[in-house]
Design a protein around this motif. Sequence first.
Motif, PDB file in Angstrom:
ATOM      1  N   SER A  86       0.830  -1.199   0.000  1.00  0.00           N
ATOM      2  CA  SER A  86       0.000   0.000   0.000  1.00  0.00           C
ATOM      3  C   SER A  86       0.869   1.254   0.000  1.00  0.00           C
ATOM      4  O   SER A  86       1.946   1.286   0.602  1.00  0.00           O
ATOM      5  N   PHE A  87       0.378   2.309  -0.676  1.00  0.00           N
ATOM      6  CA  PHE A  87       1.077   3.587  -0.664  1.00  0.00           C
ATOM      7  C   PHE A  87       0.789   4.378   0.604  1.00  0.00           C
ATOM      8  O   PHE A  87       1.529   5.293   0.954  1.00  0.00           O
ATOM      9  N   THR A  88      -0.292   4.023   1.294  1.00  0.00           N
ATOM     10  CA  THR A  88      -0.720   4.836   2.434  1.00  0.00           C
ATOM     11  C   THR A  88      -0.755   4.089   3.770  1.00  0.00           C
ATOM     12  O   THR A  88      -0.770   4.731   4.822  1.00  0.00           O
ATOM     13  N   LEU A  89      -0.773   2.748   3.734  1.00  0.00           N
ATOM     14  CA  LEU A  89      -0.872   1.962   4.958  1.00  0.00           C
ATOM     15  C   LEU A  89       0.239   0.924   5.014  1.00  0.00           C
ATOM     16  O   LEU A  89       0.705   0.454   3.965  1.00  0.00           O
ATOM     17  N   PRO A  90       0.670   0.524   6.212  1.00  0.00           N
ATOM     18  CA  PRO A  90       1.770  -0.441   6.340  1.00  0.00           C
ATOM     19  C   PRO A  90       1.298  -1.887   6.148  1.00  0.00           C
ATOM     20  O   PRO A  90       1.310  -2.700   7.078  1.00  0.00           O
ATOM     21  N   VAL A  91       0.886  -2.225   4.942  1.00  0.00           N
ATOM     22  CA  VAL A  91       0.453  -3.583   4.615  1.00  0.00           C
ATOM     23  C   VAL A  91       0.985  -3.977   3.251  1.00  0.00           C
ATOM     24  O   VAL A  91       1.069  -3.148   2.338  1.00  0.00           O
ATOM     25  N   CYS A  92       1.355  -5.250   3.117  1.00  0.00           N
ATOM     26  CA  CYS A  92       1.852  -5.792   1.852  1.00  0.00           C
ATOM     27  C   CYS A  92       1.224  -7.154   1.602  1.00  0.00           C
ATOM     28  O   CYS A  92       0.898  -7.882   2.555  1.00  0.00           O
TER      29      CYS A  92
ATOM     30  N   PRO B  46      -0.791  -3.807  13.741  1.00  0.00           N
ATOM     31  CA  PRO B  46       0.133  -4.916  14.002  1.00  0.00           C
ATOM     32  C   PRO B  46       1.537  -4.421  14.277  1.00  0.00           C
ATOM     33  O   PRO B  46       1.959  -3.381  13.763  1.00  0.00           O
ATOM     34  N   LEU B  47       2.269  -5.160  15.072  1.00  0.00           N
ATOM     35  CA  LEU B  47       3.639  -4.791  15.404  1.00  0.00           C
ATOM     36  C   LEU B  47       4.501  -4.877  14.148  1.00  0.00           C
ATOM     37  O   LEU B  47       4.426  -5.868  13.405  1.00  0.00           O
ATOM     38  N   PRO B  48       5.328  -3.869  13.854  1.00  0.00           N
ATOM     39  CA  PRO B  48       6.228  -3.954  12.691  1.00  0.00           C
ATOM     40  C   PRO B  48       7.136  -5.174  12.806  1.00  0.00           C
ATOM     41  O   PRO B  48       7.583  -5.539  13.892  1.00  0.00           O
ATOM     42  N   ASP B  49       7.414  -5.812  11.672  1.00  0.00           N
ATOM     43  CA  ASP B  49       8.188  -7.058  11.688  1.00  0.00           C
ATOM     44  C   ASP B  49       9.619  -6.902  11.213  1.00  0.00           C
ATOM     45  O   ASP B  49      10.276  -7.880  10.840  1.00  0.00           O
ATOM     46  N   GLY B  50      10.127  -5.659  11.223  1.00  0.00           N
ATOM     47  CA  GLY B  50      11.505  -5.454  10.802  1.00  0.00           C
ATOM     48  C   GLY B  50      11.659  -5.637   9.304  1.00  0.00           C
ATOM     49  O   GLY B  50      10.887  -5.090   8.512  1.00  0.00           O
TER      50      GLY B  50
ATOM     51  N   ARG C 275      11.426  -8.574   7.765  1.00  0.00           N
ATOM     52  CA  ARG C 275      10.720  -9.762   7.278  1.00  0.00           C
ATOM     53  C   ARG C 275       9.718  -9.357   6.203  1.00  0.00           C
ATOM     54  O   ARG C 275       8.978  -8.405   6.371  1.00  0.00           O
ATOM     55  N   GLY C 276       9.702 -10.104   5.137  1.00  0.00           N
ATOM     56  CA  GLY C 276       8.815  -9.767   4.030  1.00  0.00           C
ATOM     57  C   GLY C 276       9.298  -8.596   3.207  1.00  0.00           C
ATOM     58  O   GLY C 276       8.587  -8.132   2.321  1.00  0.00           O
ATOM     59  N   GLY C 277      10.480  -8.082   3.508  1.00  0.00           N
ATOM     60  CA  GLY C 277      11.051  -6.994   2.719  1.00  0.00           C
ATOM     61  C   GLY C 277      10.814  -5.615   3.284  1.00  0.00           C
ATOM     62  O   GLY C 277      11.377  -4.640   2.778  1.00  0.00           O
ATOM     63  N   SER C 278       9.985  -5.492   4.346  1.00  0.00           N
ATOM     64  CA  SER C 278       9.713  -4.192   4.950  1.00  0.00           C
ATOM     65  C   SER C 278       9.068  -4.428   6.311  1.00  0.00           C
ATOM     66  O   SER C 278       8.670  -5.549   6.625  1.00  0.00           O
ATOM     67  N   PRO C 279       8.941  -3.372   7.131  1.00  0.00           N
ATOM     68  CA  PRO C 279       8.296  -3.554   8.440  1.00  0.00           C
ATOM     69  C   PRO C 279       6.780  -3.737   8.355  1.00  0.00           C
ATOM     70  O   PRO C 279       6.135  -3.966   9.377  1.00  0.00           O
TER      71      PRO C 279
ATOM     72  N   SER D 261       5.066  -9.678  16.049  1.00  0.00           N
ATOM     73  CA  SER D 261       4.482  -9.384  14.737  1.00  0.00           C
ATOM     74  C   SER D 261       3.881 -10.671  14.191  1.00  0.00           C
ATOM     75  O   SER D 261       4.176 -11.764  14.672  1.00  0.00           O
ATOM     76  N   ALA D 262       3.024 -10.538  13.207  1.00  0.00           N
ATOM     77  CA  ALA D 262       2.300 -11.703  12.714  1.00  0.00           C
ATOM     78  C   ALA D 262       2.167 -11.646  11.203  1.00  0.00           C
ATOM     79  O   ALA D 262       2.471 -10.637  10.554  1.00  0.00           O
ATOM     80  N   PHE D 263       1.688 -12.734  10.637  1.00  0.00           N
ATOM     81  CA  PHE D 263       1.470 -12.858   9.193  1.00  0.00           C
ATOM     82  C   PHE D 263       0.410 -13.928   8.987  1.00  0.00           C
ATOM     83  O   PHE D 263      -0.024 -14.594   9.946  1.00  0.00           O
ATOM     84  N   ALA D 264      -0.024 -14.115   7.756  1.00  0.00           N
ATOM     85  CA  ALA D 264      -1.018 -15.146   7.458  1.00  0.00           C
ATOM     86  C   ALA D 264      -0.868 -15.611   6.021  1.00  0.00           C
ATOM     87  O   ALA D 264      -0.389 -14.866   5.150  1.00  0.00           O
ATOM     88  N   VAL D 265      -1.289 -16.843   5.786  1.00  0.00           N
ATOM     89  CA  VAL D 265      -1.314 -17.420   4.442  1.00  0.00           C
ATOM     90  C   VAL D 265      -2.762 -17.776   4.145  1.00  0.00           C
ATOM     91  O   VAL D 265      -3.371 -18.598   4.848  1.00  0.00           O
ATOM     92  N   ILE D 266      -3.334 -17.145   3.110  1.00  0.00           N
ATOM     93  CA  ILE D 266      -4.738 -17.373   2.778  1.00  0.00           C
ATOM     94  C   ILE D 266      -4.867 -17.692   1.291  1.00  0.00           C
ATOM     95  O   ILE D 266      -3.927 -17.479   0.509  1.00  0.00           O
TER      96      ILE D 266
END
Length: 480
Positions: free
Chosen positions: A84-90, A124-128, A130-134, A166-171
């Motif tokens: 996202s350009f505006t929110l911390p989600v990928c 969600p807590l930033p994950d550093g 992981r995944g290429g960005s926090p 921090s957390a993640f999910a596979v859907i």
Amino acid sequence: MLRRKARWALAALALATALGGPHAAARAPGAPSPGATSPAASVQAGAPPDDTASAAAASPAEGRPVVSPVQRPDERDVPQRACSFTLPVCVHAPADVPGAALLEGLAHLEAAMRTYDALGLPRPLPDGARGGSPSYDLYLEGGPRRGPMRVGYDTRALGERFDAASAFAVIAAPGRGGCASASDAAYALGYATAVRLDAGAEEGALAMTASYLSAIAAPCAAEELAAIDAFQRAPERALTGAALGALDGGLLFPWYLDDAYGTGTPARVATSLLAIAAQSTPAGAARFHAEPDTFDALRASLRSRGEELDDLLLEFAVARAFLGSRSDGAHLSGAERFGDFGRVRFEWSLPYGTLPRRVAPLRPIEPTGATYLWLDLSAEKAAARPDLKAAEITFVADWELPALFRWAIVKVDEQGAEVGRVDVAGVFGSSRAQRTVVGLDGLSGLLIVGVNAGSMIRSHPFDPDDAPFMPHAYTVWLSR
């Protein structure tokens, strides 16, 4: 009283206001807490100094594994990435997932985060790196939806005073139509919010919270009706018996807490309970320390108001009976939308003319589970029998030790609404309860509701980490 300064304190203030407990001030994970040495002190503040509190403080229960059983996909397996350009989600996906599905998944994730932001929930807590960005990471997989999604968490965040991760999910990748994908994304993000508040929380509490948040952020009738139907068909199950990864009907419990004790903002009570129950697990431990848990926090908050957890469990069990097409508009707001899928399963429906009867349930009842019986008076009314005006019903319940059952006998009128209630309190040390009910005239029936309030041993109250739970059976005798 434990005081913690953080932007999440507003959420905890709602719990303190709703439940009346000065100890209920919460904090954002990692926020300083001057003047206190243990978060257990905040949970137990205001609670009577009984064996329950001392047992919880003396021997912290071990909860979920510190290392998540679900691991992040390898970056080489998910080369596509959209942020996202505006929110911390990928969102990440394999090469064979269409780009349109990637963007749709990102849109669902953004919509859910905006809803949670509007509710005042922490992100969600930033994950550093992981995944290429926090940013929070959601991983898509191609093909049809195959069972529950996989939700995982990273190692306990360094620098946080209390357990947070921090957390993640596979859907499954979107593209099959309907609202299921949006519901999945909202569930995954809700779970990430919950483990930021308390990474060591019991799985059942996390599942209930994530399900409830998902139902708020991305309502999906197809998903909700199936979950509620399954939950109501098995009322004997413990409230915390849900597995992570799929919408669960246990969302009714945090919904009820908001309805009964909240201040108007959805999810405030449930998420505040997670926040104030968070602990600090020592480095090197294999499992999170899970005491106090969310039920300890709820139990102490209720006691500060002069109430008990078993009272709340019984009230919730009664509310479950007036769900869906049985709704009378007085027990759980908005519950009528579930229709027949919301009808709780009755163990027995007994005509008045067949009494006396002794009955038992199909399956034993787990701690926090409920059971329902219906005494039908409609045939007597239709026959204009005069004996209902002076009739008495004797209720006797016996159950297995060491469980403590609580009972309520609800008077229901011809419109299906509650018009009176007789509470039958359980007595510590006794496995029997009995009561005589009068005033049957004008009723369509008596609804008998029982709940397994947990062990009658005061030093061993209900603990969601004790799963699998030991169920207990009962018999009920009804005579006239």
